[in-house]
Design a protein around this motif. Structure first.
Motif, mmCIF file in Angstrom:
data_model
loop_
_atom_site.group_PDB
_atom_site.id
_atom_site.type_symbol
_atom_site.label_atom_id
_atom_site.label_comp_id
_atom_site.label_asym_id
_atom_site.label_seq_id
_atom_site.Cartn_x
_atom_site.Cartn_y
_atom_site.Cartn_z
ATOM 1 N N UNK A 28 1.902 14.075 -18.050
ATOM 2 C CA UNK A 28 0.706 14.321 -17.246
ATOM 3 C C UNK A 28 1.070 14.280 -15.763
ATOM 4 N N UNK A 29 0.247 14.942 -14.970
ATOM 5 C CA UNK A 29 0.469 14.941 -13.531
ATOM 6 C C UNK A 29 0.341 13.529 -12.972
ATOM 7 N N UNK A 30 -0.566 12.745 -13.511
ATOM 8 C CA UNK A 30 -0.736 11.377 -13.020
ATOM 9 C C UNK A 30 0.507 10.528 -13.326
ATOM 10 N N UNK A 31 1.126 10.747 -14.480
ATOM 11 C CA UNK A 31 2.364 10.029 -14.814
ATOM 12 C C UNK A 31 3.468 10.404 -13.835
ATOM 13 N N UNK A 32 3.586 11.690 -13.550
ATOM 14 C CA UNK A 32 4.587 12.163 -12.592
ATOM 15 C C UNK A 32 4.350 11.526 -11.226
ATOM 16 N N UNK A 33 3.132 11.551 -10.775
ATOM 17 C CA UNK A 33 2.786 10.973 -9.474
ATOM 18 C C UNK A 33 3.094 9.486 -9.426
ATOM 19 N N UNK A 34 2.738 8.770 -10.470
ATOM 20 C CA UNK A 34 2.981 7.329 -10.514
ATOM 21 C C UNK A 34 4.470 7.013 -10.482
ATOM 22 N N UNK A 35 5.248 7.759 -11.232
ATOM 23 C CA UNK A 35 6.684 7.511 -11.284
ATOM 24 C C UNK A 35 7.356 7.823 -9.944
ATOM 25 N N UNK A 36 6.952 8.893 -9.305
ATOM 26 C CA UNK A 36 7.525 9.222 -8.003
ATOM 27 C C UNK A 36 7.081 8.198 -6.959
ATOM 28 N N UNK A 37 5.852 7.736 -7.047
ATOM 29 C CA UNK A 37 5.362 6.690 -6.138
ATOM 30 C C UNK A 37 6.173 5.409 -6.309
ATOM 31 N N UNK A 38 6.465 5.030 -7.548
ATOM 32 C CA UNK A 38 7.279 3.843 -7.798
ATOM 33 C C UNK A 38 8.675 4.007 -7.200
ATOM 34 N N UNK A 42 10.213 1.664 -4.275
ATOM 35 C CA UNK A 42 11.458 0.926 -4.482
ATOM 36 C C UNK A 42 12.496 1.270 -3.411
ATOM 37 N N UNK A 43 12.549 2.534 -3.037
ATOM 38 C CA UNK A 43 13.525 2.967 -2.035
ATOM 39 C C UNK A 43 13.008 2.806 -0.606
ATOM 40 N N UNK A 44 11.712 2.521 -0.502
ATOM 41 C CA UNK A 44 11.045 2.405 0.800
ATOM 42 C C UNK A 44 11.225 3.679 1.630
ATOM 43 N N UNK A 45 11.087 4.812 0.939
ATOM 44 C CA UNK A 45 11.251 6.127 1.567
ATOM 45 C C UNK A 45 10.187 7.053 0.999
ATOM 46 N N UNK A 46 9.514 7.805 1.844
ATOM 47 C CA UNK A 46 8.535 8.788 1.322
ATOM 48 C C UNK A 46 9.271 10.024 0.782
ATOM 49 N N UNK A 47 9.620 10.023 -0.482
ATOM 50 C CA UNK A 47 10.430 11.072 -1.102
ATOM 51 C C UNK A 47 9.756 12.443 -1.040
ATOM 52 N N UNK A 48 8.468 12.494 -1.185
ATOM 53 C CA UNK A 48 7.774 13.776 -1.237
ATOM 54 C C UNK A 48 7.864 14.515 0.087
ATOM 55 N N UNK A 49 7.947 13.835 1.187
ATOM 56 C CA UNK A 49 8.071 14.496 2.482
ATOM 57 C C UNK A 49 9.363 15.290 2.615
ATOM 58 N N UNK A 50 10.332 14.996 1.760
ATOM 59 C CA UNK A 50 11.616 15.705 1.865
ATOM 60 C C UNK A 50 11.561 17.083 1.236
#
Length: 51
Positions: A28-38, A42-50
């Motif tokens: 699900x899209x919500x699962x994807x979003x949650x996993x990327x948010x985690x 954890x990395x303390x980096x906004x991954x989606x901005x890349x």
């Protein structure tokens, strides 16, 4: 960090679309979003901005 989270991130980056990435990963899209948010938290980096 889990390998699954990296796999999800790479698919979202490849497709540049969370909906399409979730569909391609058969999750699900919500699962994807949650996993990327985690991953971001954890990395303390906004991954989606890349994208």
């Amino acid at each position: 960090m889990e390998l699954r989270q990296l796999k999800y991130f790479l698919k979202a980056k490849e497709l540049l679309n969370f909906t399409e990435a979730a569909r391609a990963l058969n999750i699900s899209q919500s699962t994807l979003s949650q996993q990327i948010k985690q991953l971001e938290d954890e990395l303390n980096v906004p991954a989606v901005r890349s994208f």
